[in-house]
Enzyme design. Sequence first.
Site, PDB file in Angstrom:
ATOM      1  N   ASP A 118       0.827  -1.210   0.000  1.00  0.00           N
ATOM      2  CA  ASP A 118       0.000   0.000   0.000  1.00  0.00           C
ATOM      3  C   ASP A 118       0.864   1.264   0.000  1.00  0.00           C
ATOM      4  OD1 ASP A 118      -2.374   1.536   0.148  1.00  0.00           O
ATOM      5  OD2 ASP A 118      -2.283   1.616   2.331  1.00  0.00           O
TER       6      ASP A 118
ATOM      7  N   HIS B  22       4.899   5.391  -1.949  1.00  0.00           N
ATOM      8  CA  HIS B  22       5.261   6.622  -1.229  1.00  0.00           C
ATOM      9  C   HIS B  22       6.659   6.561  -0.612  1.00  0.00           C
ATOM     10  CE1 HIS B  22       1.115   7.255  -1.868  1.00  0.00           C
ATOM     11  NE2 HIS B  22       0.636   6.838  -0.722  1.00  0.00           N
TER      12      HIS B  22
ATOM     13  N   LYS C 173      -0.300   1.500  10.558  1.00  0.00           N
ATOM     14  CA  LYS C 173      -1.609   2.047  10.921  1.00  0.00           C
ATOM     15  C   LYS C 173      -1.747   1.976  12.437  1.00  0.00           C
ATOM     16  CE  LYS C 173      -3.452   2.092   6.625  1.00  0.00           C
ATOM     17  NZ  LYS C 173      -3.731   3.368   5.964  1.00  0.00           N
TER      18      LYS C 173
HETATM   19  C1  BG6 Z   1      -2.739   6.168   0.642  1.00  0.00           C
HETATM   20  C2  BG6 Z   1      -2.860   4.820   1.291  1.00  0.00           C
HETATM   21  O1  BG6 Z   1      -1.968   6.080  -0.526  1.00  0.00           O
HETATM   22  O2  BG6 Z   1      -2.123   7.077   1.543  1.00  0.00           O
HETATM   23  C3  BG6 Z   1      -3.622   4.929   2.592  1.00  0.00           C
HETATM   24  O3  BG6 Z   1      -3.526   3.930   0.407  1.00  0.00           O
HETATM   25  C4  BG6 Z   1      -3.037   5.988   3.479  1.00  0.00           C
HETATM   26  O4  BG6 Z   1      -3.638   3.671   3.248  1.00  0.00           O
HETATM   27  C5  BG6 Z   1      -2.874   7.297   2.721  1.00  0.00           C
HETATM   28  O5  BG6 Z   1      -3.910   6.171   4.580  1.00  0.00           O
HETATM   29  C6  BG6 Z   1      -2.154   8.344   3.549  1.00  0.00           C
HETATM   30  O6  BG6 Z   1      -2.104   9.556   2.857  1.00  0.00           O
HETATM   31  P1  BG6 Z   1      -1.777  10.908   3.618  1.00  0.00           P
HETATM   32  O7  BG6 Z   1      -1.675  11.931   2.534  1.00  0.00           O
HETATM   33  O8  BG6 Z   1      -2.899  11.153   4.575  1.00  0.00           O
HETATM   34  O9  BG6 Z   1      -0.476  10.693   4.329  1.00  0.00           O
END
Ligand code: BG6
Length: 512
Positions: free
Chosen positions: A260, A265, A363
């Site tokens: 994920d 990221h 999480k």
């Molecule tokens: C998403 C994931 O790409 O990024 C999620 O699929 C995650 O699981 C989210 O919660 C977090 O994004 P941000 O911008 O709130 O850090």
Amino acid sequence: MILSDHRPNPLRDPQDRRLPRIAGPCVLVIFGVTGDLATKKLMPAVYDLANRGLLPPGFALVGFARRDWEHQDFAQIVHNAVKENARTPFREEVWQQLSEGIRFVSGQIGDDESFATLKSTIADLDEARGTGGNHAFYLSIPPGLFPTVVGQLRDHGLAEEQQGRWSRVVIEKPFGHDLASARELNRVVSSVFPSSSVFRIDHYLGKETVQNMMALRFANQLFEPVWNNNYVDHVQITMAEDIGIGGRAGYFDGIGIARDVIQNHLLQLLALTAMEEPTSFEARQLRAEKQKVLAAVRPPKRMDLHTARGRYVGGWQGGEKVAGYLEEKGIPADTKTETYAAIRVDIENRRWAGVPFYLRTGKRLARRVTEIALGFKRAPHLPFTATDTEELGYNALVLRIQPDEGVTLRFGAKVPGTQMEIREVNMDFAYGGSFTESSPEAYERLILDVLLGDPPLFPQHEEVELSWQILDPILDFWAASDDRPSDYDAGSWGPRSADEMIARDGHTWRRP
Ligand code: BG6
């Protein structure tokens, strides 16, 4: 004597990048408008762009979904999403103009007739609203449905680009679930759209603070000399979330947190931290540098020692009682899916050899924070007594991606009044304190870039492949293991196995 001339050179710098960029006429079609992403991020971002004057009068938004809605029902859905989630204040006149270009197509993605309706809806808009025959198709749907949709777009002539009109497709991560499926997905998408028309969204790249990493590294002389293995001891990249999986059990349990967010990221953050200076910020150059560094990343040498995974168990978090992962609705009792992952990777190049990069994400951790921390080596000699420096840790430069965006430099300073005692202090730059402009949401920037056809912030397929090459061996190791992810308490900083993993190298995780 003129030593150097820093005046802008219009031949070399044809664009003044301080000026706002406004999209040209176009239609944005969103598949999956009933999903969370569309409601929370995409529709509000479209409104915010309109509110900032960055969308042209010839703009239209089309929603495609199975619901039996009329145009005005969908407009109401967009209205609610905007009221609830937009970043900028609601202005009736902006909404009126935007809503005139909102349409809805009720249909199934496998159904030819639905796509014929979509085609005629778009053609009517091109005619009536002057959207110029330019179309962007945003697939905010599960990746398993991508092949059907791109096939339909091809069969209905919606992927064709003729007479200067463009057609672009936007796909959201995950780009596949391993290397083989990512290649297959790419094969399908690129058989219909040329690579210059495929925009892969990794929303972290749209965050202002992530772009600031490039400013910090390459606009300053101060950091570059120490940005290497002569000075850096190790790097910690953290993306911690305090939320659980929300209503996304179906999506999340199928993939786990490493797929994920590490695959996209976190490895993108690693690439931006570790890459060499690109010759320009033009897409080709930037991607070339990211690819080079990703190709030099080695998966963990000892999977058992250099990876850790966990799963949250219920408890109290921030004064609220929360369920454990296994109690979340829709999670099968025998699942092996991880909600926390930590890995150590090494980068085999001259700049980074010998510097471990630790990546962790989870999480239901203690708080929501994303940061990149470079930990520096100790000074080679300390001309102090041992008690003087008892409270001195290592120097650190921390790029705070979110929340509380900014940069922290941690170093030792003398405690006032003592003969000599050195303690760690922080020097802080906070975005909010230095700039009055607020940061746009990542999706505002990325949607605008799609409409402008500006590609630097979108990963190419090659980067996606390289990231899977790093992650696949880890996922295979976990899949082959009989162990389940280790438990950690909701509201904690993750499983003990992750602390043990980093402790083997003589380090501890930061507690941001
Ligand atoms: C998403 C994931 O790409 O990024 C999620 O699929 C995650 O699981 C989210 O919660 C977090 O994004 P941000 O911008 O709130 O850090």
